[in-house]
Design an enzyme around this catalytic site. Structure first.
Site, PDB file in Angstrom:
ATOM      1  N   ASP A 191       0.815  -1.222   0.000  1.00 19.24           N
ATOM      2  CA  ASP A 191       0.000   0.000   0.000  1.00 19.24           C
ATOM      3  C   ASP A 191       0.844   1.266   0.000  1.00 19.24           C
ATOM      4  O   ASP A 191       0.418   2.307   0.499  1.00 19.24           O
ATOM      5  CB  ASP A 191      -0.966   0.006   1.193  1.00 19.24           C
ATOM      6  CG  ASP A 191      -1.904  -1.191   1.172  1.00 19.24           C
ATOM      7  OD1 ASP A 191      -2.387  -1.537   0.062  1.00 19.24           O
ATOM      8  OD2 ASP A 191      -2.153  -1.770   2.240  1.00 19.24           O
ATOM      9  N   ARG A 192       2.035   1.168  -0.550  1.00 23.29           N
ATOM     10  CA  ARG A 192       2.956   2.313  -0.624  1.00 23.29           C
ATOM     11  C   ARG A 192       3.345   2.851   0.752  1.00 23.29           C
ATOM     12  O   ARG A 192       3.822   3.983   0.867  1.00 23.29           O
ATOM     13  CB  ARG A 192       2.357   3.444  -1.480  1.00 23.29           C
ATOM     14  CG  ARG A 192       2.095   3.044  -2.937  1.00 23.29           C
ATOM     15  CD  ARG A 192       3.400   2.630  -3.624  1.00 23.29           C
ATOM     16  NE  ARG A 192       3.252   2.430  -5.063  1.00 23.29           N
ATOM     17  CZ  ARG A 192       3.186   1.226  -5.648  1.00 23.29           C
ATOM     18  NH1 ARG A 192       3.239   0.136  -4.909  1.00 23.29           N
ATOM     19  NH2 ARG A 192       3.090   1.119  -6.951  1.00 23.29           N
TER      20      ARG A 192
END
Length: 213
Positions: A191-192
Site C-alpha cells: 500500500d505504498r
C-alpha cells in the site's frame, strides 16, 4: 503498451518491516550488510548506481556508474575528469547516489560532498583494469562530440599500437569519493507504506530518523 496504460502500471511491494532496532550504528556498516544481501540475491551489477550532479548554475544531470570501493570515508567511482560529470564536480563538488535494487524491493540513496582521489590511488586502480578498458580510458574523451564510430575505433587502435602492453594512467582520468552526509535505506511495503530510514551526519555523529513514505 502505450501511455494511456501507464496509470495502471504498478507493482505491489511486500517485505519484512525495516525497523530502527535492526539497523547498524552507522550507514557504511548498514550498506555493507545490504550490499552482501544484494550479491547473495544474484542481482545483476549490484554495484551499479545512479550518480546525480549539478553544474554551478544548477543544471542537473544523472547517469549510471559503477561503485568501485566503499569504506568509512565514503563511496568511490572512477571517470574522465573532463566528462560532463567531471566538469559538474569541479564547479559544484556535491553529488547524490542511488542504488536501485528493485528485485529485492530496496533502494539506497546517498548525498554528500565529493573529493578527488590522489593520482597514486587512481593509478593503482587503473593498473588493475583489463587492458582494453585501460586503452579505452585514453581513447574516449568522454562527453566530447565525435564524428563517427570509425573515429573512435581508429583512436583506440592508434593507442593500442602505442602501448601494446602497459598503458600508463591518464592524467585526465581518476577517482572520486562521495563523502556522505545523508544515507537513506528504503524498503518497499504494501500500500505504498514503505519504510524509509535515514542516517544524517551531525556534529556528535550519525543520527537515525524515520521518514514518511
Amino acid at each position: 503498451m502505450d501511455a494511456t496504460s501507464l496509470p495502471g502500471l504498478r507493482t505491489s511491494y511486500e517485505g519484512r518491516p525495516l525497523l530502527e532496532s535492526d539497523m547498524a550504528a552507522d550507514p557504511i556498516s548498514q550498506f555493507a550488510f545490504w550490499f552482501q544481501e544484494a550479491l547473495a540475491a544474484g542481482l545483476p551489477e549490484p554495484n551499479a548506481m545512479v550518480l546525480a550532479t549539478a553544474s554551478a548554475g544548477g543544471r542537473p544531470s544523472a547517469r549510471t556508474v559503477l561503485l568501485k570501493g566503499y569504506d568509512e570515508r565514503g563511496f568511490v567511482f572512477y571517470t574522465n575528469y573532463e566528462s560532463r560529470k567531471g566538469r559538474d564536480l569541479t564547479e559544484n563538488p556535491r553529488a547524490s547516489l542511488l542504488f536501485p535494487w528493485h528485485p529485492i524491493r530496496r533502494q539506497v540513496r546517498v548525498e554528500g560532498s565529493v573529493v578527488r582521489l590522489s593520482h597514486a590511488e587512481s593509478a593503482d586502480y587503473y593498473a588493475s583494469r583489463p587492458y582494453g578498458s585501460r586503452i579505452g580510458a585514453w581513447a574516449s574523451r568522454q562527453s566530447a562530440v565525435v564524428h563517427s564510430r570509425e573515429q573512435l575505433d581508429e583512436r583506440y587502435e592508434e593507442l593500442a599500437a602505442r602501448w601494446p602492453e602497459d598503458p600508463p594512467a591518464p592524467d585526465f582520468w581518476g577517482g572520486y569519493r562521495v563523502v556522505p552526509t545523508e544515507v537513506e535505506f528504503w524498503q518497499g511495503q504494501l500500500d505504498r507504506m514503505h519504510d524509509r530510514l535515514r542516517y544524517r551526519l551531525t556534529h556528535p555523529g550519525w543520527v537515525l530518523e524515520r521518514l514518511a513514505p
